[in-house]
Scaffold this motif. Sequence first.
Motif, short mmCIF file in Angstrom:
data_model
loop_
_atom_site.label_atom_id
_atom_site.label_comp_id
_atom_site.label_asym_id
_atom_site.label_seq_id
_atom_site.Cartn_x
_atom_site.Cartn_y
_atom_site.Cartn_z
N UNK A 1 3.66 -50.56 -12.40
CA UNK A 1 3.65 -49.75 -11.19
C UNK A 1 4.93 -48.94 -11.04
N UNK A 2 6.02 -49.54 -11.44
CA UNK A 2 7.31 -48.88 -11.22
C UNK A 2 7.37 -47.54 -11.98
N UNK B 1 4.86 -45.88 -13.00
CA UNK B 1 3.80 -45.04 -12.47
C UNK B 1 4.30 -44.28 -11.25
N UNK B 2 5.16 -44.93 -10.51
CA UNK B 2 5.70 -44.30 -9.30
C UNK B 2 6.45 -43.03 -9.66
N UNK B 3 7.23 -43.16 -10.75
CA UNK B 3 8.01 -42.00 -11.15
C UNK B 3 7.09 -40.88 -11.62
N UNK C 1 3.80 -40.31 -11.06
CA UNK C 1 2.99 -39.69 -10.01
C UNK C 1 3.86 -38.99 -8.97
N UNK C 2 5.04 -39.61 -8.71
CA UNK C 2 5.94 -39.04 -7.69
C UNK C 2 6.44 -37.67 -8.11
N UNK C 3 6.96 -37.59 -9.34
CA UNK C 3 7.48 -36.31 -9.83
C UNK C 3 6.38 -35.27 -9.84
N UNK D 1 3.73 -35.02 -8.11
CA UNK D 1 3.38 -34.52 -6.78
C UNK D 1 4.45 -33.59 -6.25
N UNK D 2 5.72 -33.99 -6.51
CA UNK D 2 6.83 -33.15 -6.02
C UNK D 2 6.75 -31.77 -6.64
N UNK E 1 4.05 -29.85 -5.24
CA UNK E 1 4.37 -29.44 -3.88
C UNK E 1 5.50 -28.38 -3.85
N UNK F 1 8.51 -28.46 -4.82
CA UNK F 1 9.86 -28.88 -4.46
C UNK F 1 10.86 -28.25 -5.42
N UNK F 2 10.44 -28.12 -6.67
CA UNK F 2 11.36 -27.59 -7.67
C UNK F 2 11.05 -26.14 -7.95
N UNK G 1 -3.48 -45.86 -12.78
CA UNK G 1 -3.14 -46.71 -11.64
C UNK G 1 -4.36 -47.54 -11.19
#
Lengths: 121, 1186
Positions: free
Chosen positions: B967-968, B970-972, B974-976, B978-979, B982, B984-985, B1007
């Motif tokens: 999961x850890x 995966x967080x990175x 999926x998080x990146x 999405x960012x 969105x 962000x960059x 996931x």
Amino acid sequence: MTKRILVVEDQEDNRQILRDLLGSVGHEMIEAHDGEAAVAQAAKHKPDLILMDIQLPVMDGYEATRRIKANPELRAIPIIVVTSYALSGDEEKARAAGCDAYVTKPYSPRQLLAKLNEFLK
Amino acid sequence: MKKRRSMTTVPKRRNAPKAVRRRSSSPAGRETKLARLTRELHEAAEQQTATSDVLKVIASSPGDLAPVFDALVERAMRLCEAAYGHVYTFDGELFHLAVAHGERRYLDWIRQSGPRPPTSSLTFVRIVAGESVAHIGDITAEPSYRSSKSRARTIVAEFGIRTVLTVALRKEDTLLGTIVLYRQDARPFSDKQIALVTNFASQAVIAIENTRLLNELRQRTTDLSEALEQQTATSEVLRVISSSPGELEPVFNAMLANAVQICEANFGMLFRYEDGVVRAAAMLGVPPAFAEFWQRGPQRPGRQTALGRNIETKQPVHIVDVTADPAYVGGEPVFVAAVKLGGFRTILNVPMLKDNELIGVLSIYRQEVRAFTDKQIELVQNFAAQAVIAIENTRLLKELRQRTDDLSESLQQQTAAADVLKVISRSAFDLQTVLDTLTESAARLSDAEMSAITRQIGTAFYHVTNYNFPPDWIDFTKTVSLEPGRGSVVGRVLLESKSVQVPDVLNDPEYTYLEPARKAGYRTFLGVPLLREGKPIGVITLGRKTVAPFTEKQIELVSTFADQAVIAIENVRLFEELQKRTEELSESLEQQTATSEVLSVISSSPGELQPVFDTMLAKATELCEASYGVMWLREGDAFRTAALHGALPAAYLEQLRSGTQFRPGPDVALARVAQTRKPIQIADMRESRGYLDGDPLPVAAVDVAGIRTLVVVPMLKENEFVGSIAIYRQEVRPFTDKQIELVTNFAAQAVIAIENVRLLNELRQRTDDLGESLQQQIATADVLKVISRSTFDLQTVLDTLTASAARLCEADIVNIWRPKGAEFEISASHHLSPEHKELLQNLTQKPGRGSCVGRTLLEGKPVHIHDIYNDPEYALTNVLKLRRIHTMLGVPLLREGVPIGVMALIRTEVRPFTDKQIELVSTFADQAVIAIENVRLFEEIQDKSRQLAEASKHKSQFLANMSHELRTPMNAILGYTELILDNIYGEPTEKMRGVLTRVQSNGKHLLGLINDVLDLSKIEAGQLTLSLADYSVKDIVHNVFSSVESLAKNKKLALTIDLPPKLPAAHGDERRLTQVLLNLVGNSIKFTDKGEVAIKAEAANGSFTLSVRDTGPGIAEADQRKIFEEFQQADSSTTKEKGGTGLGLAISKRIVEMHGGRLWVDSRLGQGSTFSFNVPLKVERQVEPT
């Protein structure tokens, strides 16, 4: 309006995501890499909100949450636990430690931000 | 004075409004003394008037309370200035309105409100609690008014009532009711007014009491007069009965008249019943047309008529309205006639029963419909009973009269021969006296000088009495027997069977009996036969010394005497016969008693023959008046004495000494009986062949024991000679047939006794055998029970086996030896003393010939050593010597032919084990093997299970850790993603955005996989716990709908929801059930390319069903089971195309099952699928997987 957020997280990647996310909306982010540092940073900076990982070196997130919530000066700071522990009973344990919200990893940054805003209003 | 006292009895209320006190206790200042006095006087006068008025009303309307209450209330209201007034009566629970006064509208309301419980009123509660007066100055000021129910509010709001005065009507401690006054203004009643109402209340109580007493008196009077009337009627009937004995009609008429009058009937009838027909015995006031119907003669009433019902039930029949009776309606002719001809309406028929038999019916009728009362029915029943008595009296009277007539006639006849009869009766059975009397009386009464009676004795006739005959005649006739013939008068009478008179014996040419005639000197001689059944059994003769023939009358008289003589002779004959019978009877009774005594001995000592034989022989000897008795039993061709009775001389006893066999000679009675199997009697032994031949037995019997007469009776079993009974007399006197029969009887019983004993012994043997095998069976069963109960407690099983073996095989010590390393040691023992145990603790055995155990191990089969001291190979040790061990038995415990132990049995004496015991020990050994084997297998299984559980736990833990660790990162990812998406960059290119979208969707799929694996591992590890809480099925459906709506839209599928308008609230794990539905709907959307996906919810019988129907490809029947298994999809080729882990359905199924529900699919290839699950509405507990 700029808020001060304490992010307690031992993984650099995850910190970076939060850094980018919080920065994008103009929040100030303070970091702590373990539970002990989290307690110290919280006392020092009195952040508006804390994002707390659970699996941390030195002192885990449960203990850190408990200590912060035991301090009358810091008690009012909302703590959102952000963890990849998703077994049954994990959330109960976090709630028992005194956290105000519980978010499992992986999270959607968009949704986490929404949750944050609930507490920052 | 009186008033004042009554005032003081009114309890002062503590919370009485102040205004009341002020008004009543202090005089108004401005009033002059005169005015006040005048007013008071006026008031007092008015009250007095009121009181006396009320008293007048009470006096004028006794027993009627309403006018009294009306008068009371009216005056109370007037004097107390009240707007409303009531009297309530109280029955202990409720208040009933008796009278009420006031405005119309209020009266209508109060009268329809019904009885009231005390709690319905603020004042009733206090009155019931014991207060005499309950006064409320202003209801609305009462603290309880605010909280009171609607009633108090209603009377205030509707009728403007404010002030309430309630006074108790109380007799001693009993509350009888209340007087209640209301005012419409909040103005308390004065003390004087309260006192007045209290006074009225007392008068009301008196009135109530008076009325009660009066009503009681009236009821009593009515009862009494009614009873008196009935009593009078009854006594009148009784008088008629007594005044006209034997005549029934006046009785019936009186009865009917009284019944009709008292029961207020129009007419009545009395019927007699005999042989199924009914006739009218009396009628009273019956309409002529109907009376005529009965006067025609007896009738056979139909079953449905009242009479018919009486005949059938013997119960009263009461028909209140005959025209309403089904029988009348059905056209019953008698009923129709009764109504038409007699105007019958109400009918009462009461049966007249004698010894429970119907002998008549008493009926009364009314020409109007009016039921008879119970009392009236009772009265008619009373009359019916009297009618029965009257009928019975009449019958008895008639009978008595008849009897009296009969008696007086026979008395007249009997008086004539009274004297003779007297003699006869006095000496009924002394025939000689009777005949003597007759002889003398006959002579005297017929003027004969001499007379005699001749009787048949044997075949000839002899003179048995004589009167006045000279002695030489008597001597002569003693030896002369008379025979029928013409030579004598007696002979002629016998010849002709009738009276014969010879006027002069000397001048009768045929008369030859001259010598006696000359001796006695008679000339005229008369002979009259004693006839029995027409045959002469004797002759009575009379002689005259002169020639003077007897007149006809005299002959007739003599005939009478002859008859009496016959009666007397006959009586005596019968008497003697009776006596003889009695003797015979008592004899057989004696024998019967003896027999039963013997039988009781037989039954009391089953299995023992000697007492039976002894008793039998004693009884036989005694009853047959014999001196000795001997019973022999046959043994082959010889005999043995089985029993002896009587004081036999020692020398003879020597011959018969019991227990020794002997063989009598062929002519000895015993031998002959054995041969002929028939009883033999020897009247005199001294003349018997055996004795004359010098056979020692009979010689000894005669010469030593003095035996003369003997009977020998055979004892036969199925016609086979098995022994005999002999009885002896020391005199020559043969035994009667009866006595021989008796002995024969005893002989038969002796055979039965022998047979019984044989059967009994056989039975006992069988029982013993059975008992033994049963005991063994029980032991085996016990052991098996222990084995099955303590499957895995080997020691208990082995202990039970050793104990059972010791007990059943009578062994002193039992040991079970089992392997320890290469050798064997004791693992269970029974009856081993602690010291012995210690000695054997470290003792081991191995195969070898030197010991029982070793030898058993060596041979692999049971080894039985009768005495170890006599076994040359046995290695004697001190231990063995110390325990004094002798006999040993070793049985191997064999598994697949190999000894895995030995069961050793030891006896401390030389006593070999029986085959049965060895067999039993083998059984025990087998059981021991089974038990040992069971335990071994069980332990193996347990071990395996433990390993398996361990492995499974590791696996689950591993999966849990893995999913967490995954999961850890995966967080990175999926998080990146999405960012970036969105912005962000910064704004990515459209191409990058496309790639990132695919990264994101793949990441989410990964996931999902991780989540599923985690779920499954949690389920398998038993860590998945449902969070049970209230939820709404509707919410679940809507949540799932909104989360998959876009998916369906993207595939252009119609997504529909079918929810019933009302779904009951549910309790369970909302999140998990949502997951299940999401999985099903997600699958349907995934596998359906066109058409629709429909979600439907239904609730019934405490559960709800959610189903998802799609228009997808459908699932082949063969695959329908597979899809619920982990990592399975119907068609594995689609996995690549459609994605999915193949875990979703497996997880969903588990979740549903944990809710106590069921998940299933209905599908056919090419026709779509419907996945449904049914879950109880209320899940209070998680169902553990089985």
